[in-house]
Design a protein around this motif. Sequence first.
Motif, short mmCIF file in Angstrom:
data_model
loop_
_atom_site.label_atom_id
_atom_site.label_comp_id
_atom_site.label_asym_id
_atom_site.label_seq_id
_atom_site.Cartn_x
_atom_site.Cartn_y
_atom_site.Cartn_z
N GLY A 1 40.22 -10.67 124.34
CA GLY A 1 40.02 -9.30 123.90
C GLY A 1 39.70 -9.14 122.43
N LYS A 2 39.58 -10.25 121.69
CA LYS A 2 39.36 -10.20 120.25
C LYS A 2 37.92 -10.48 119.85
N HIS A 3 37.21 -11.21 120.69
CA HIS A 3 35.87 -11.63 120.32
C HIS A 3 34.84 -11.03 121.26
N LYS A 4 33.76 -10.55 120.70
CA LYS A 4 32.67 -10.07 121.52
C LYS A 4 31.95 -11.26 122.15
N PRO A 5 31.31 -11.06 123.32
CA PRO A 5 30.54 -12.15 123.92
C PRO A 5 29.45 -12.64 122.96
N GLU A 6 29.27 -13.95 122.92
CA GLU A 6 28.26 -14.56 122.06
C GLU A 6 26.97 -14.77 122.85
N GLN A 7 25.86 -14.52 122.19
CA GLN A 7 24.57 -14.73 122.83
C GLN A 7 24.22 -16.22 122.80
N MET A 8 23.70 -16.71 123.90
CA MET A 8 23.32 -18.12 124.01
C MET A 8 21.81 -18.25 123.99
N PRO A 9 21.29 -19.44 123.67
CA PRO A 9 19.85 -19.65 123.77
C PRO A 9 19.39 -19.64 125.22
N VAL A 10 18.17 -19.20 125.44
CA VAL A 10 17.53 -19.39 126.74
C VAL A 10 17.13 -20.86 126.83
N ASP A 11 17.48 -21.49 127.91
CA ASP A 11 17.26 -22.93 128.07
C ASP A 11 16.32 -23.16 129.24
N GLU A 12 15.14 -23.70 128.98
CA GLU A 12 14.21 -24.05 130.06
C GLU A 12 14.13 -25.57 130.18
N SER A 13 14.27 -26.06 131.38
CA SER A 13 14.27 -27.51 131.58
C SER A 13 13.63 -27.84 132.92
#
Length: 358
Positions: free
Chosen positions: A182-194
Amino acid sequence: MNALFRNRSGAATPSSRPAGPAHEEGSREWQEARDRTELAALREMVPPPAGPRLSPTRHAELGAHLMNEINATATTSDAANSAKSRSAAARPWAFGRLTPGRSMSLGAAAAVVAATVAGFAITGSTGQTAVAAPAPLKVENSRATVPLATVAKRAAALAGSHGAAHRGTHRREWALGMWDDGKHKPEQMPVDESRARYNADGSGEAQDIKDGRVVRRTHLPAGSWEKFATFRNTPPKTVRGFADYLAKDNPDSRGSAYWTMDSVETLLRDWTPGPAQTAAIDGLLAEKSGLRTLGPVKDRAGRQGQAYGVDFKGTVRRTIILDEHTGRILGTELSSIKTDPKMQLKPGDVEQYDTYLD
């Protein structure tokens, strides 16, 4: 991101098999010895951050939180994963599939730590950077809605078409990085194409792709398939056979549309289905109650498809997007349908998506 940890479902994980009569496979002693060995290997797998985007404090918080989850998993007895756990209104995690009734194994936990820490710590050799969370899928009311049963029939008519299932996938994936304090906002991740392809001896090649170009190739030695894949055997071509196939990995898929879709998503990290397997998947989904039509949408690659979704205990929705003409699976998504103060999520927030490109 390090190619070893590309598969967030737990493909690249350590394994061990204690030897000797005192550790017969399947026994409690064998299980405990395996857990101790894998936990030790897990601790060594978390790489030091090479190019931090987060502050050292936040990196330390992330690592501590994830390792606490792993330690809790390692010390939980089989009895703790009982019907009580199955009835809990817990949230399936985007990373590692930490879900009710399916406790996170140490192998999956290794992927959670490695993929998440690697994702937060470095931009990767591809230069990919974090992106804003995507908008929810938008139903296109200008197009007709096609029932899943109709799509399944169309796929069945094409089941004999040329083409076979092959090992490996070409997909684009994205997910939120989340804490539950409840303390941290969700972090954005890189889009990963493989893209990955495997040969009969288990060797192959993994490719990292950016803007349509292969920016890194990784040779996978013989036996890599057997180490990485969750579903090693070729998927069946019939609905009944496919139901049995998925149930070996997760018995809950027998009676649950949600867990069937979860297992299908895991399968699609290992295999690219042929027309016959596509028909079997669509036919199996069409039989499941609770899976409802959401309507025509465009997927994350801009392709037209039909979306079908199933909710889990009023917390999340798992969605599958199918080509309405062929039944081909275009994508899968996980999204929030309830305000979650601990995760700092609101209804409609996309938590994870996978787009299957060929």
